[in-house]
Scaffold this motif. Sequence first.
Motif, PDB file in Angstrom:
ATOM      1  N   GLN A  18      44.227  55.631  53.849  1.00  0.00           N
ATOM      2  CA  GLN A  18      44.787  54.978  52.670  1.00  0.00           C
ATOM      3  C   GLN A  18      46.252  54.617  52.872  1.00  0.00           C
ATOM      4  O   GLN A  18      46.706  53.581  52.407  1.00  0.00           O
ATOM      5  N   GLN A  19      46.988  55.501  53.545  1.00  0.00           N
ATOM      6  CA  GLN A  19      48.409  55.241  53.802  1.00  0.00           C
ATOM      7  C   GLN A  19      48.888  56.201  54.876  1.00  0.00           C
ATOM      8  O   GLN A  19      48.460  57.355  54.945  1.00  0.00           O
ATOM      9  N   ALA A  73      52.675  57.433  56.131  1.00  0.00           N
ATOM     10  CA  ALA A  73      54.097  57.307  55.780  1.00  0.00           C
ATOM     11  C   ALA A  73      54.759  58.671  55.834  1.00  0.00           C
ATOM     12  O   ALA A  73      54.102  59.706  55.890  1.00  0.00           O
ATOM     13  N   MET A 113      55.893  58.201  50.967  1.00  0.00           N
ATOM     14  CA  MET A 113      54.594  58.282  50.295  1.00  0.00           C
ATOM     15  C   MET A 113      54.745  58.728  48.842  1.00  0.00           C
ATOM     16  O   MET A 113      54.034  58.242  47.963  1.00  0.00           O
ATOM     17  N   SER A 135      50.880  53.561  48.192  1.00  0.00           N
ATOM     18  CA  SER A 135      50.390  52.210  48.444  1.00  0.00           C
ATOM     19  C   SER A 135      49.224  51.803  47.559  1.00  0.00           C
ATOM     20  O   SER A 135      48.947  50.611  47.412  1.00  0.00           O
ATOM     21  N   ASN A 136      48.517  52.764  46.987  1.00  0.00           N
ATOM     22  CA  ASN A 136      47.413  52.424  46.088  1.00  0.00           C
ATOM     23  C   ASN A 136      47.211  53.544  45.074  1.00  0.00           C
ATOM     24  O   ASN A 136      47.896  54.584  45.125  1.00  0.00           O
ATOM     25  N   VAL A 162      46.372  57.189  46.445  1.00  0.00           N
ATOM     26  CA  VAL A 162      47.527  57.936  46.958  1.00  0.00           C
ATOM     27  C   VAL A 162      48.449  58.343  45.817  1.00  0.00           C
ATOM     28  O   VAL A 162      48.983  59.454  45.794  1.00  0.00           O
ATOM     29  N   ASN A 170      45.644  48.248  44.841  1.00  0.00           N
ATOM     30  CA  ASN A 170      46.823  48.271  45.711  1.00  0.00           C
ATOM     31  C   ASN A 170      48.106  48.010  44.915  1.00  0.00           C
ATOM     32  O   ASN A 170      48.083  47.309  43.899  1.00  0.00           O
TER      33      ASN A 170
END
Length: 388
Positions: free
Chosen positions: A215-216, A218, A223, A228-229, A232, A364
């Motif tokens: 999903q991400q 970082a 984070m 990012s979505n 998360v 997103n």
Amino acid sequence: MAAEVILNNVNKIYPNGVQAVFDFNIEIEHGEFIVLCGPSGCGKSTTLRMIAGLEDISSGDLIINGKRCNDEAPRDRDIAMVFQNYALYGNMTVYQNLAFSLMIRNYDTDEIHVRVMEAAEILGLVPYLNRLPKQLSGGQRQRVAVGRSIVRRPICYLLDEPLSNLDAKLRGSMRKELSLLHHKLGTTFIYVTHDQIEALTLASRIVVMSAGRVQQIATPKEMFDNPSNLFVATFIGTPPMNLINVVVQADGYAKLVDSNNKLKISDEKFELLKKLDYVGKEVVIGIRPEYLYVDNESKKLFGNVLNMDAEYTEQLGAYNLVYGTIGTTDVIAKIDDRDGSHEGKVDVSFDMSHAHFYDKDTTNRIVDEEAEAARLAALAKHDEDDED
């Protein structure tokens, strides 16, 4: 710095057709502490086991120190794994447990002793070398499990939920010990956990997974600040981010879908929403509980005051959590006021400069892709400069 461990489009499909991991991509540099994080069944342990060689890779490439290792035996990958259940030999002393992996590789006795004592010193196990595992506490057993990996001196350590069997207090102290150990060894750690607190406190970078997909990836700060979505946003952070369904209006306000309440969108965010044609459309506002306030000074500073039906207050010592609803939307405010509970009608101010907007369909975060790419590139460069 060259990547030490690379996963390039790695997939895992079981014989029954179930796909556990989809197109996993990451480049891990020497000395990083990477945490694979996500709920049960998300594919994080399967990914770790593919790196270890305990699971076959269905497609894609695993590269360790420049060598493709898909078909290499686990013992030939120059890695060491620490399991959740310690996996100690109950009939062997701590010393023998630490030495065993070297003994079966026919290391010289003097070399084995040097390595065992070095690991025991690092982990504070010297007083326990003649004890059996049953005579140790949970934390001491976990240190022995880590020590068995240290004596190998691998290029990479894999840790599969190593703290999940410990009580809360011991988990906290072991997090500190693992972080210090990582700094001492200066070696790559790849760590699996479902506990986002462990991820935030230990990782140099976090990989959040869901349903087999990344999903991400970082840093913990990135984070937490810029999920990012929506997955998360709600998975990372305690308590989770508030999510509010709104319609973007042409006057620069966001009207809550379930009430007549409105929030003023910051000028910068509104310009972006206009540019990307979100005016008149439903989106999701995400805002952390830390940016909701009940004190009068903050209300004057930030405005955007809405009335919340506060249901109860959770008093946690250093701060309070106020749980309530605005319309039918559940809202949590994390406040510094520790002197009393807030119940009934409470005016809450939103600092909209810290609000994120998410596309309702894709989930997103709504960003200017060119500007976001430039921001992330600058952030990566800053991190590299700090390392240098």
